[in-house]
Design a protein around this motif. Sequence first.
Motif, PDB file in Angstrom:
ATOM      1  N   ARG A  20       1.002  -1.213   0.149  1.00 26.06           N
ATOM      2  CA  ARG A  20       0.189  -0.203  -0.013  1.00 26.06           C
ATOM      3  C   ARG A  20       1.060   1.568   0.004  1.00 26.06           C
ATOM      4  O   ARG A  20       0.615   2.117  -0.644  1.00 26.06           O
ATOM      5  N   GLY A  21       2.000   1.268   0.707  1.00 19.26           N
ATOM      6  CA  GLY A  21       2.735   2.289   0.755  1.00 19.26           C
ATOM      7  C   GLY A  21       3.563   2.747  -0.627  1.00 19.26           C
ATOM      8  O   GLY A  21       3.608   3.820  -1.047  1.00 19.26           O
ATOM      9  N   VAL A  22       3.758   1.598  -1.416  1.00 20.36           N
ATOM     10  CA  VAL A  22       4.347   1.666  -2.551  1.00 20.36           C
ATOM     11  C   VAL A  22       3.433   2.405  -3.517  1.00 20.36           C
ATOM     12  O   VAL A  22       3.881   3.520  -4.202  1.00 20.36           O
ATOM     13  N   ILE A  23       2.200   1.639  -3.625  1.00 21.13           N
ATOM     14  CA  ILE A  23       1.334   2.322  -4.392  1.00 21.13           C
ATOM     15  C   ILE A  23       1.083   3.751  -3.998  1.00 21.13           C
ATOM     16  O   ILE A  23       0.831   4.760  -5.101  1.00 21.13           O
ATOM     17  N   LYS A  24       0.866   4.278  -2.719  1.00 19.23           N
ATOM     18  CA  LYS A  24       0.850   5.545  -2.460  1.00 19.23           C
ATOM     19  C   LYS A  24       2.108   6.605  -3.037  1.00 19.23           C
ATOM     20  O   LYS A  24       1.829   7.478  -3.724  1.00 19.23           O
ATOM     21  N   ALA A  25       3.217   5.890  -2.890  1.00 19.48           N
ATOM     22  CA  ALA A  25       4.558   6.816  -3.361  1.00 19.48           C
ATOM     23  C   ALA A  25       4.542   6.973  -4.859  1.00 19.48           C
ATOM     24  O   ALA A  25       4.838   7.916  -5.217  1.00 19.48           O
ATOM     25  N   GLU A  26       3.943   5.753  -5.451  1.00 14.47           N
ATOM     26  CA  GLU A  26       3.921   5.827  -6.870  1.00 14.47           C
ATOM     27  C   GLU A  26       2.978   6.814  -7.439  1.00 14.47           C
ATOM     28  O   GLU A  26       3.133   7.357  -8.460  1.00 14.47           O
TER      29      GLU A  26
ATOM     30  N   ARG B  36       6.043   6.986 -17.236  1.00 12.54           N
ATOM     31  CA  ARG B  36       5.415   5.728 -17.706  1.00 12.54           C
ATOM     32  C   ARG B  36       6.087   4.832 -16.839  1.00 12.54           C
ATOM     33  O   ARG B  36       5.130   3.913 -16.620  1.00 12.54           O
ATOM     34  N   ASP B  37       7.370   4.898 -16.777  1.00 10.95           N
ATOM     35  CA  ASP B  37       7.887   3.760 -15.513  1.00 10.95           C
ATOM     36  C   ASP B  37       7.140   3.959 -14.187  1.00 10.95           C
ATOM     37  O   ASP B  37       6.682   2.889 -14.028  1.00 10.95           O
ATOM     38  N   GLU B  38       6.867   5.059 -13.770  1.00  8.59           N
ATOM     39  CA  GLU B  38       5.925   5.192 -12.455  1.00  8.59           C
ATOM     40  C   GLU B  38       4.644   4.382 -12.745  1.00  8.59           C
ATOM     41  O   GLU B  38       4.202   3.833 -11.561  1.00  8.59           O
ATOM     42  N   GLN B  39       4.098   4.618 -13.535  1.00 10.37           N
ATOM     43  CA  GLN B  39       2.667   4.073 -14.228  1.00 10.37           C
ATOM     44  C   GLN B  39       2.777   2.385 -14.104  1.00 10.37           C
ATOM     45  O   GLN B  39       1.844   1.722 -13.667  1.00 10.37           O
ATOM     46  N   GLY B  40       4.057   1.937 -14.656  1.00 13.42           N
ATOM     47  CA  GLY B  40       4.224   0.761 -14.756  1.00 13.42           C
ATOM     48  C   GLY B  40       4.461   0.002 -13.315  1.00 13.42           C
ATOM     49  O   GLY B  40       3.887  -1.016 -12.728  1.00 13.42           O
ATOM     50  N   HIS B  41       5.352   0.741 -12.253  1.00 12.55           N
ATOM     51  CA  HIS B  41       5.338   0.466 -10.891  1.00 12.55           C
ATOM     52  C   HIS B  41       4.086   0.347 -10.225  1.00 12.55           C
ATOM     53  O   HIS B  41       3.805  -0.534  -9.465  1.00 12.55           O
ATOM     54  N   ARG B  42       3.362   1.160 -10.277  1.00  9.11           N
ATOM     55  CA  ARG B  42       2.120   1.199  -9.651  1.00  9.11           C
ATOM     56  C   ARG B  42       1.098   0.226  -9.927  1.00  9.11           C
ATOM     57  O   ARG B  42       0.432  -0.497  -9.140  1.00  9.11           O
ATOM     58  N   ARG B  43       1.077  -0.072 -11.461  1.00  7.08           N
ATOM     59  CA  ARG B  43       0.190  -1.177 -11.994  1.00  7.08           C
ATOM     60  C   ARG B  43       0.663  -2.555 -11.334  1.00  7.08           C
ATOM     61  O   ARG B  43      -0.028  -3.270 -10.732  1.00  7.08           O
ATOM     62  N   LEU B  44       2.092  -2.958 -11.319  1.00  5.28           N
ATOM     63  CA  LEU B  44       2.532  -3.948 -10.848  1.00  5.28           C
ATOM     64  C   LEU B  44       2.123  -4.288  -9.433  1.00  5.28           C
ATOM     65  O   LEU B  44       1.786  -5.260  -8.824  1.00  5.28           O
ATOM     66  N   PHE B  45       2.404  -3.116  -8.346  1.00  2.00           N
ATOM     67  CA  PHE B  45       2.049  -3.188  -7.132  1.00  2.00           C
ATOM     68  C   PHE B  45       0.445  -3.511  -6.697  1.00  2.00           C
ATOM     69  O   PHE B  45      -0.136  -3.838  -5.766  1.00  2.00           O
TER      70      PHE B  45
END
Length: 169
Positions: free
Chosen positions: A111-117, A147-156
């Motif tokens: 959840r923290g990662v999703i919030k950071a992204e 685009r990288d950040e969108q990818g990170h968020r999607r993954l998490f």
Amino acid sequence: MEASAPSKGIFDSAHLEEREHVVELLCKAYWMEIETVMSYMAASVNLDGVRAQEIKESLDEDIDEELGHAKQFAQRIKELYGVVPGSEGFSAEQSFLQPPDEQTDIVHVIRGVIKAETGAIEHYTRLIEETESVDPVTQDMTIAILRDEQGHRRLFEGFLREYEVEGVV
Ligand SMILES: [Fe+2]
Ligand SMILES: [Fe+2]
């Protein structure tokens, strides 16, 4: 009639204010990346448990990507005649990504990662909007990073979904 001098774009002396504003936005982006590196580094090491391995490995890969983003933002600050801030200019904002009470609390980290992204996505979207027809080079760079950040968020989000389906959260 005298021909007007060719525009120097963001480097034009008439655009000094805009340039300084872009540098400010870039400095904030730079600090966001640095703080994300700190938070992901801690989480990638701290987490315990069999199921944490995937998350730890994913965060470990992200550290390099986020550091790469920080370098790009720093370089662009320099190119725009700004100064990359020193460590005393840093103030932490990721209260939601502090180590959990239990190091097996994977959901807290996800959840923290999703919030950071999400925070990064919001700020970079603003950077892209505010550099529109002002500084296309910063805009182009930020679009790639976004685009990288969108990818990170999607993954998490996918990781979180797995826990939701299982009724863990
Ligand atoms: Fe990043
Ligand atoms: Fe990211």
